[in-house]
Each structure stands twice: as C-alpha cells, then as structure tokens.
Design an enzyme around this catalytic site. Structure first.
Site, PDB file in Angstrom:
ATOM      1  N   GLU A  64      -3.447  60.036  85.187  1.00  0.00           N
ATOM      2  CA  GLU A  64      -2.414  59.771  84.184  1.00  0.00           C
ATOM      3  C   GLU A  64      -2.714  60.477  82.869  1.00  0.00           C
ATOM      4  O   GLU A  64      -3.841  60.488  82.390  1.00  0.00           O
ATOM      5  CB  GLU A  64      -2.328  58.255  83.917  1.00  0.00           C
ATOM      6  CG  GLU A  64      -2.053  57.427  85.154  1.00  0.00           C
ATOM      7  CD  GLU A  64      -0.754  56.651  85.061  1.00  0.00           C
ATOM      8  OE1 GLU A  64       0.044  56.920  84.151  1.00  0.00           O
ATOM      9  OE2 GLU A  64      -0.560  55.775  85.907  1.00  0.00           O
ATOM     10  N   ASP A  65      -1.673  61.072  82.303  1.00  0.00           N
ATOM     11  CA  ASP A  65      -1.634  61.402  80.871  1.00  0.00           C
ATOM     12  C   ASP A  65      -2.694  62.389  80.386  1.00  0.00           C
ATOM     13  O   ASP A  65      -3.202  62.239  79.274  1.00  0.00           O
ATOM     14  CB  ASP A  65      -1.800  60.112  80.042  1.00  0.00           C
ATOM     15  CG  ASP A  65      -0.691  59.099  80.243  1.00  0.00           C
ATOM     16  OD1 ASP A  65       0.126  59.280  81.152  1.00  0.00           O
ATOM     17  OD2 ASP A  65      -0.651  58.116  79.469  1.00  0.00           O
TER      18      ASP A  65
ATOM     19  N   CYS B 263       5.774  59.371  81.765  1.00  0.00           N
ATOM     20  CA  CYS B 263       5.589  59.106  83.187  1.00  0.00           C
ATOM     21  C   CYS B 263       6.865  58.915  84.006  1.00  0.00           C
ATOM     22  O   CYS B 263       7.076  59.624  84.996  1.00  0.00           O
ATOM     23  CB  CYS B 263       4.652  57.918  83.401  1.00  0.00           C
ATOM     24  SG  CYS B 263       5.050  56.471  82.426  1.00  0.00           S
TER      25      CYS B 263
ATOM     26  N   ASP C  34       0.208  63.283  85.977  1.00  0.00           N
ATOM     27  CA  ASP C  34       1.653  63.079  86.022  1.00  0.00           C
ATOM     28  C   ASP C  34       2.377  63.697  84.832  1.00  0.00           C
ATOM     29  O   ASP C  34       3.601  63.839  84.850  1.00  0.00           O
ATOM     30  CB  ASP C  34       2.002  61.593  86.179  1.00  0.00           C
ATOM     31  CG  ASP C  34       1.543  60.712  85.028  1.00  0.00           C
ATOM     32  OD1 ASP C  34       0.750  61.179  84.181  1.00  0.00           O
ATOM     33  OD2 ASP C  34       1.965  59.543  84.985  1.00  0.00           O
ATOM     34  N   HIS C  35       1.659  64.075  83.783  1.00  0.00           N
ATOM     35  CA  HIS C  35       2.165  64.841  82.645  1.00  0.00           C
ATOM     36  C   HIS C  35       1.005  65.039  81.694  1.00  0.00           C
ATOM     37  O   HIS C  35      -0.121  64.595  81.963  1.00  0.00           O
ATOM     38  CB  HIS C  35       3.336  64.122  81.937  1.00  0.00           C
ATOM     39  CG  HIS C  35       3.032  62.731  81.511  1.00  0.00           C
ATOM     40  ND1 HIS C  35       2.292  62.425  80.392  1.00  0.00           N
ATOM     41  CD2 HIS C  35       3.329  61.536  82.094  1.00  0.00           C
ATOM     42  CE1 HIS C  35       2.152  61.119  80.292  1.00  0.00           C
ATOM     43  NE2 HIS C  35       2.768  60.548  81.315  1.00  0.00           N
TER      44      HIS C  35
END
Length: 575
Positions: free
Chosen positions: A44-45, A83, A258-259
């Site tokens: 994540e992130d 997300c 995811d980004h």
C-alpha cells in the site's frame, strides 16, 4: 523369462504408460501446463522507495532479491493516487472515470459523504466484469487476502475465497491459481500511527523539494521507511512460504503498490509522487531474471495481462493493453492518464497525461486550491505541522505555499525527467508551448474517447442515471432455472448479470467453511481479541453455460448479480 510372467510385465508396463499419458493429457494437467500460477504481492501507498530502484537509504533485501530473479519495470503508473479508484481500475481493466468509480469513496459513513449523497455501489457498464471471474471460467482457483475496496460489491463469482484466510493452499490438486496477498503495513494509517521505534535516523532523511525541512517532516519520512522495511520482511515471509510449498519457481510472482504516496501532498495526487509505483515480475523458471523494462505501463494494463498469461484473449471492452503472456499486445503506450475527483466530501476534478518525460495537468476547478482539507490526512503529525505553519504564516518554501494558493493554475506542465518533484510549472513558458499543446490535445481526445462520467454531478449520476430516481439501487433479475432430464440450465434477464451456483445434497447445510487466519493485511496489524480462525462462505461455482448435471433430491442455490445492482437468489430442488 516365463512367457506368462513376461506378458504380465509387458501389460503392467503398458498400463503405467497409459495412466501416465492419460494424466498428462487430462484437462487438469493441460491447465497446469498451459496456465501458469499467478501470485500478486500488493503493498500500500508507496512510490518506488526501494533499494532496487536506486534508493540508497531504505533496506529492502527481499524485494531486491525478487528483482534480481525477475523483470523490474521502471515506468509503471496507476490511474489514481488513492486506493479505491485505483483498485477499481486494476480489477476491471477500465479507467475509473469511464465506469463511475472515480470518487473516493463510494461506500462510506454518512459523515464522510457529501450531503444528500448515499453510500453506493457503482453501477458498471453491463459488459464489464472483475477480471478474476474470467480466470475462474478458465479453471483457475482465485483467492484474495484480503483488501478489496473496488468501489462496488463484487459478485460471488469473482473469488473462490476473499478473506483473511484466503490462499492458493485451499485449491484443488492440480488446479492453476491466481492468489492475491495484500500488505497493509506501509499504508498511510501506519505513518499516522508511527512505529514505536524508527529503523532510520530522521537526520538522514532527504526530503522532496516541496516540504519545509523540519524535524517532524523528517521523522514521518523515517517512519515511512521503517514501514517499508517491515513490509519487505513480510514479503520475505510470503516468498519463503511459496518456496516451501513448491509453487514459487513455476509461478508468476508479481509485486507492486496500489498507488504512490503516502506522506502529505503525495497520496491522492495525479503527479509523479502519487502515481509512480514499483512493479516487479518474477517469471516462471527463471525467465528474464535480472532484466529491466522501461516500457510505459498503466495499471489498467494489469487485468488484460493476467488474462493473457492464462491464455485468454482479453475482452475488447478493456481499455488496457496486455504486456505479459501469450496474448500480449504488439502496441505499447505512448501516454498514460490519471484522474482525481472527490476525496471524502471535498470535490475537485483534475486530469493528467504523461509521455514518460513530461506531464500535463488540467484543472477543471481552478477556483479551489490544490490542497483538499481532509480530516483523515490531518491526523498525520507532519500534516498537522504544515497546517499550523500555514495558519501562522510561517511557511517559507514557495513550492509548499503553492499547495494552498487560490486560484490554482488551470494548466500545469512539468518536465518530469528533469524535475521529478514536479515543482516547476512550465505551462506559461513559450519554449514548451508545443509540448503543452500536444499533451493537452491527447488528454482531451482521450476524455472524448473513453467518456468522463464526472462531467455530470455525482448525485445525478447515482440517483438519476443509475437508480432511475427510485432512491435505491436496481435489483438484479431473479435467476431463471430450466429443468431438463439430467439437470438444469441457468439464465437471467438482467443484461450483464454474473451467475453463480452451489449444489447441496438433500438440504442446504455447511454453507460456511472454517479457515485458519493467515494474513498480512489490516487484520494482521489490528488482531481481534486473539482470533485465529474465521468462517468463510463455501465457494460458488461460476456458471459457464450448458446443463449443470444434478441427481434427484439435490438442491441448487443460484445467485445472479449485475455489478452495482443488488443480487437475487433462488433455491431449487431437482426431483
């Protein structure tokens, strides 16, 4: 040798070869040979803050080792810097603005939604599916552990299992699998709640140009790096499991975020810092080990690529291009696109395009600042500090001041290759007018081509266009069951509905299966009172057409679901 014994030996040897050949050419064996296993490791992130991507500070030995054994992609971008919109495009192969999943987020508490807008599941175009459903139709076992966040409730046909216990380990013997493992420890929330001790000295942190160089800002970046190193350790644990289970060598193992993000003015942005992600593919049997790929890739390319790996021609409706597998596209991306819209209850509409060297940004609402006042983000200590400095008038950094300026420029142009922090807006520089015109033309042609649902107000899109003024989502048509001598066929009058079914002997029972919890997702960070097991639904089969064989007395449970509608269900006894 005795003639009878010789003949028996010959027949036994022939039987062994017959059994072996029959297995090798059985459907399961053919699937196993022609449809490789696929494992997604999704963190994540994070932007590419990894040693293998050149970061000299962070320690990521497990991900670095994966890169040495695989293909490292250097120019992969998500379609959103946050997300849920990003994940909706990944699971569908469609840009979020074209399917109504662009607002962050669609399903939320009333206090976090604009006034008068209910929580909703996006109604996708009737031909659009979550791509794992296609894999299931091809015989794959699909599992997701555990975050979904697609902006819609997915049909029961998408995953064999989606839970904190989901794993390829629950598949049938010989069955190919697609398994997703989500890693939550690098999420924004884990910097909002930083680790008790840091693995890195704040004084060693090098900050982007758009921050004030404060101790708190350096502390939060050190916290981010600590979380990345912890995430790398978790990745190493999963890879060790894959190797122990004997599935690592022959599988595609794909790592990505995811980004980008996750510090202030990183996450949610349609700039390099919000969109650029690490992406590593470990191919089966050591293929392409240690190679680097500089192609321009969008996250909408992931879905068609997974179908291509499985041997399926991607559906024509998908907007992405397959860049892996036997059905990969001969065309490559010249540009990648991204969008930012509502965040919580704060509206904006921003679109961007990049050719990998320059990025053009168009702001549809210059009357609002680039900054969106989000309560969630203001929980982070460095964000609190930035707001306090803004209110006190003590921000000296001109780039950070620009975040809060009203109006913001309608157009932005950045020479990303030379200005990776994207702080020098060249939109009004005459020497770059030709490049600006090129990218602006490409951006608006793309918007016309795919259709931007955010041109209309969100309430109108949901309440009038999707819900037809009835105050609630439409209901999927009831399953239609037609009996034949040997079983049943299934259909539904709702165009685009997915159909799933389960078969029971005599009565409907044992609809739940108890699994042992094993996860690296948010449950792992916030365990619930020592809970070690979970009950999950018995998997639904995906209806592929034709007759479903049934014996007398058996019961079939049928579920129909068009994405964005409420599902319908029927129970039928075969007599």
């Amino acid at each position: 040798m005795n003639p009878i014994l010789h003949r028996s030996y010959f027949l036994l040897k022939k039987l062994k070869w017959t059994i072996l050949l029959s297995f090798l050419f059985s459907p399961i064996a053919v699937l196993a040979q022609n449809q490789p296993n696929i494992v997604w490791i999704v963190c994540e992130d994070i932007s590419p803050y990894l040693a293998t991507y050149g970061d000299a500070t962070v320690r990521t030995p497990n991900i670095d080792a994966l890169a040495k054994e695989g293909e490292k992609f250097t120019r992969v971008y998500t379609t959103a810097g946050v997300c849920a919109p990003s994940r909706s495009s990944i699971i569908t192969g469609m840009n979020q603005i074209s399917i109504g999943t662009s607002h962050m987020r669609t399903k939320n508490r009333p206090s976090l939604m604009p006034e008068g807008l209910p929580s909703y599941s996006a109604v996708l175009p009737n031909n659009v599916k979550a791509f794992p459903e296609f894999l299931r139709k091809m015989g794959y076992y699909t599992s997701n552990n555990a975050k979904e966040d697609y902006q819609f409730e997915e049909p029961v046909t998408v995953w064999d299992e989606s839970s904190v216990a989901a794993s390829y380990r629950n598949k049938a013997a010989g069955q190919p699998f697609f398994s997703v493992f989500n890693f939550a420890i690098s999420h924004e929330s884990q910097v909002i709640s930083p680790p008790d001790s840091l693995y890195y000295r704040p004084d060693d942190m090098v900050l982007p140009l758009y921050y004030e160089n404060t101790l708190q800002m350096r502390h939060d970046k050190a916290a981010l790096y600590t979380r990345i190193e912890q995430m790398d350790s978790d990745v190493g644990e999963l890879i060790a499991q894959l190797k122990s289970d004997g599935v690592y060598d022959g599988s595609y193992v794909i790592f990505y975020s995811d980004h980008g993000g996750n510090l202030p003015w990183m996450k949610r942005e349609v700039l390099e810092r919000g969109l650029h992600i690490p992406f590593i593919v470990k191919h089966p049997k050591g293929q392409k080990a240690g190679t680097v790929n500089n192609d321009l890739i969008s996250s909408i390319d992931f879905a068609p690529s997974m179908l291509s790996i499985a041997g399926m021609e991607p559906p024509e409706y998908m907007q992405g291009k397959a860049f892996l597998g036997t059905k990969k596209s001969s065309l490559k991306n010249d540009y990648i696109f991204a969008a930012r819209d509502r965040m919580a209850d704060k509206y904006d509409r921003v679109r961007s395009v990049s050719d990998g060297t320059f990025r053009y940004v168009y702001n549809f609402h210059p009357e609002v600042p680039k900054y969106q006042d989000l309560a969630y983000r203001k929980q982070m200590a460095s964000m609190k500090e930035i707001i306090e400095m803004r209110d006190a008038g003590t921000i000296k950094n001109p780039y950070l001041k620009d975040w809060f300026k009203t109006p913001k420029p309608q157009e932005e142009l950045y020479y990303t290759a030379k200005d990776p922090d994207e702080v020098h807006n060249l939109a009004n520089e005459k020497s770059y007018f030709v490049k600006k015109a090129e990218l602006k033309k490409v951006l608006f042609q793309w918007l016309d081509q795919i259709g931007d649902l955010c041109e209309i107000p969100e309430k109108e899109m949901v309440l009038e266009r999707w819900w037809d003024g009835k105050g609630e989502a439409p209901k999927t048509g009831q399953p239609i069951i037609e009996r034949s001598k040997d079983g049943v066929t299934l259909s539904c009058d709702t165009e685009g509905a997915s159909i799933g079914y389960r078969i029971f002997n005599g009565t409907i029972k044992d609809t739940l299966v108890t699994r042992k919890i094993k996860t690296w997702d948010f449950f792992y960070l916030m365990p619930q009172e020592g809970k070690t097991s979970i009950n999950v639904p018995k998997p639904w089969e995906v209806y592929k057409g034709g007759i479903i064989p049934l014996n007398k007395g058996q019961i079939i449970q049928v579920n129909t679901h068009r994405i964005g509608y409420t599902p319908s269900e029927v129970i039928y006894k075969f007599n």
